[in-house]
Design an enzyme around this catalytic site. Sequence first.
Site, PDB file in Angstrom:
ATOM      1  N   GLU A 277      14.072  42.359 -12.502  1.00 60.80           N
ATOM      2  CA  GLU A 277      13.732  43.600 -11.815  1.00 60.80           C
ATOM      3  C   GLU A 277      13.944  44.838 -12.698  1.00 60.80           C
ATOM      4  O   GLU A 277      14.822  45.674 -12.444  1.00 60.80           O
ATOM      5  CB  GLU A 277      14.513  43.706 -10.502  1.00 60.80           C
ATOM      6  N   GLU A 397      11.123  35.756  -6.986  1.00 58.25           N
ATOM      7  CA  GLU A 397      11.932  35.885  -5.774  1.00 58.25           C
ATOM      8  C   GLU A 397      10.989  36.222  -4.633  1.00 58.25           C
ATOM      9  O   GLU A 397      10.056  37.010  -4.801  1.00 58.25           O
ATOM     10  CB  GLU A 397      12.966  37.012  -5.892  1.00 58.25           C
TER      11      GLU A 397
END
Length: 665
Positions: A277, A397
Site C-alpha cells: 500500500e 488484499e
Amino acid sequence: MNGSRRTVLGAVVALVAAVVPATASAAAETGCEITYSTTSQWQGGFVADVAVTNRGAALDGWALSWEWPSGQQAGHGWNSKITESGDHVTAVNAGYNAKIATGATVKFGFYGTWAEANTAPLSFSLNGVTCVHGGPRLTAMQHTAAMQPGWNLGNTLDSTGSDETSWGNPRITEALLDNVKAQGFKSVRLPVTWSAHLGPDHVIEAAYLARVKEVVRWALARDLYVMLNIHHDSWQWMLNMPADHDGVLTRFNAIWTQLTGAFAEFGPKLTFESWNEPQFTGSTGKPQEIALNSELNASFHDVVRRSGGNNATRLLVLPTLHTSSEQTYVDPLVEQIRGLADPNLIATVHYYGYWPFSVNVAGGTRFDATAQKDVTDSFDRVHDSFVARGIPVVIGEYGLLGFDRHTGTIEQGEKLKFFEHLGHYARTKKLTTMLWDNGQHLNRTTGQWNDPELYAHIRSSWTTRSGTAYTDQVFNEKSSPITDKTIALNLNGTRFTDLHHGSTKLTRGRDYTISGDQLTLTAPALTRLSGSRGYGTNAVLTARFSQGVPWRFYVITYDTPVLSNASGTTEEFEIPTAFRGDQLATMEARYDDGTNAGPHDWTSFKEYDRAFRPDYTDGHTTLTPDFFAAVRENARVTLTFHYWSGVKVTYSVVRSGSSVTGTTV
C-alpha cells in the site's frame, strides 16, 4: 493405508537450479534439475525415485543433499550410497555413475519410512549448490492463475511490535498452514514488517530473518505459493521519502538486498512483492508520489534481478500507488511494467469495496447497484489495463473496511452478496484474489471459521455462482396480523429448486410460490413457522438453487424499538434501548437548522461503530466519543435510528461540555 500398499500419483517435485553463486553474471547460467517422485507409499513406508539432470559443466563425481521436511528417514537405496544425519540426507554416486555430462541424467532410488507425513523435500543441493525447488517454472500468467485462491497471514509477522504475537494472534505453526491448505487455498501472502528488527546499517535481526524463512519453508513444503513483502514499513518510515529520499531508498535497498540473498535458494513458488500500500506524506502532489512509487518499484526490480541465480527470473509483484485500482494510478504502473520489458512481473491492487458500503456510512447499508458497479468498474479497469496486455494481476488484499472493527458492521446478507459477487467477477476477469485475514476469519486457535456461512460463499465463488436474494430477513410485526411476504431473488444464472425449514421441505403452492425471480412466503406458513411469536428469529429457512451455496432467510418477529431518556458523558453515553426483535441498520444526525451533525458532516448518515453501535445483549445503543467530538456544544441534535424492519425512531441529544443529555422525541 491400514498397512496396505498403494501407489501415490502426482507426488512429483521438479527442481531446476543455477550451479554458480548468486551474482549478476550468473543470471544466464544453468545448473541442475531434480525430479523427485514418491512412486509408492503405504502406512509407515514409501519408495522414492530421484532423477538428477546436469544443466551445467560436466561432472565427475556428485553428491545430492536435502533435508526432510516431515521427519522421514531414508533406508536401503540403489544406484547411490545414502547417508543420513538427523533430517539431513546425502546421496553420493556409485562408481559406475559418477560422471554426468552436460544435459545427461542419472537416476537412483531408495526405500524410506514416515510417521506423521511424507512431504516431498523442499530443496536439493548438488555438489553444494542449491537447486531451485517448488515445481516447474511457469509463465507469469500461469503462475498467477495457479495462486488462485490466496489467503493473507495478517497481523502476525507484519505486527509492528517485537514479536509476531504482539497483535493478538498466536505464533504461526505448521498445523495452521496445513489447515489453510485444507480450506482450499493455493497461496499465502506473508506480510512482514521489518522496521522493529533492523540494527545498525539496516541489518535484519538474524533470528527474525530465520523465523520468516522457517515459515516460508513450511508453506512451500505444503505446495503453497508464497508472496513475501515489506509491509507496515510503508507507513512507518517509507512514507517519508519526499523529505528523506536517500535515507528511505538506502534502507529499502538494504532490506531487499538481504532478502534476495536469504531466499535465493527458494524456487519459483516464492514471489517477492515490492511493498505494501504505497503512500507518502509531505509530497508536492500525486505526480511526485506516483514517481516515487515507480522509483521504489524500479529499485526493487534492479536489486532482485542483479542478485542473479533463482532471483534472475523470480516472479516479482509491483503495486500501484495506494494499491488503488483507479485509472490514474493504474496507468503509470502499466507504463512501468511494459518499460521494464521483463516477462516475470505481476501487478497488484487491493479492493475493499465501495467505501460507503464497506464501512456502512452515508446510508450505504446495502450491496446495491452502486456498490456492485464499483466492483465491476474496478475489476474491468485492472483487467483491461493489465490482463488484456498480458500482465497478470493479484488482488493482494480484499475484504470490507468495516471488518477493521468487527465483522458485524455490514448486515449478514449484504455481506454475503458482496463476497459472492466479488469472487465471481474476479474469476471472470482472470484476477487472482487473496483474502485479507487478520485473525478474525479463520480462527487460528480452533482451526474453524468464525463465520462458516461467509466462508462457504467465498469458497463457492471460486468455481461457480450462488443464488442470493434482496434480503435475508423476513420481518413480521408482532402487533399486527402476519401477511404474505414477497422477496426478489438474485438467481445469478442459477435456478431456484426448493425451500426448506431445517430438514423439512416446504410445499410449493401452500407454503410459498415462485413467479420468475419473485419468492412469496404465504401468511399461513409464516404464522406456523413463527410459533409463539417471541421477539427475534423464530425460524430459519433455506432456499436452494441448482448450484452454489443455499441462501438463508431469518423469519423475525419484532415491534418498534423503544428508547428511553438518558444522561452520561461524551466518553460514555448509552441510550437504553428495547430492540424488541429489530436490528439497527444506520443512524442519522441533524441539528435543528437541518445541517448535518457529527463526523462526516457531508452526510447525515453516520458511520456504523465509529459514531454509534447497538448492544443487543445489554439493551442499549452507544454514541461514541468520536461522535461527540464533532458535535457543537449546547446544540440539539436529532437522531433518527433506521432499523432493518423499515421503522424509524427519533431521539435527541444535547452536549454541554463533557455532559450529555438524551431524551425521547
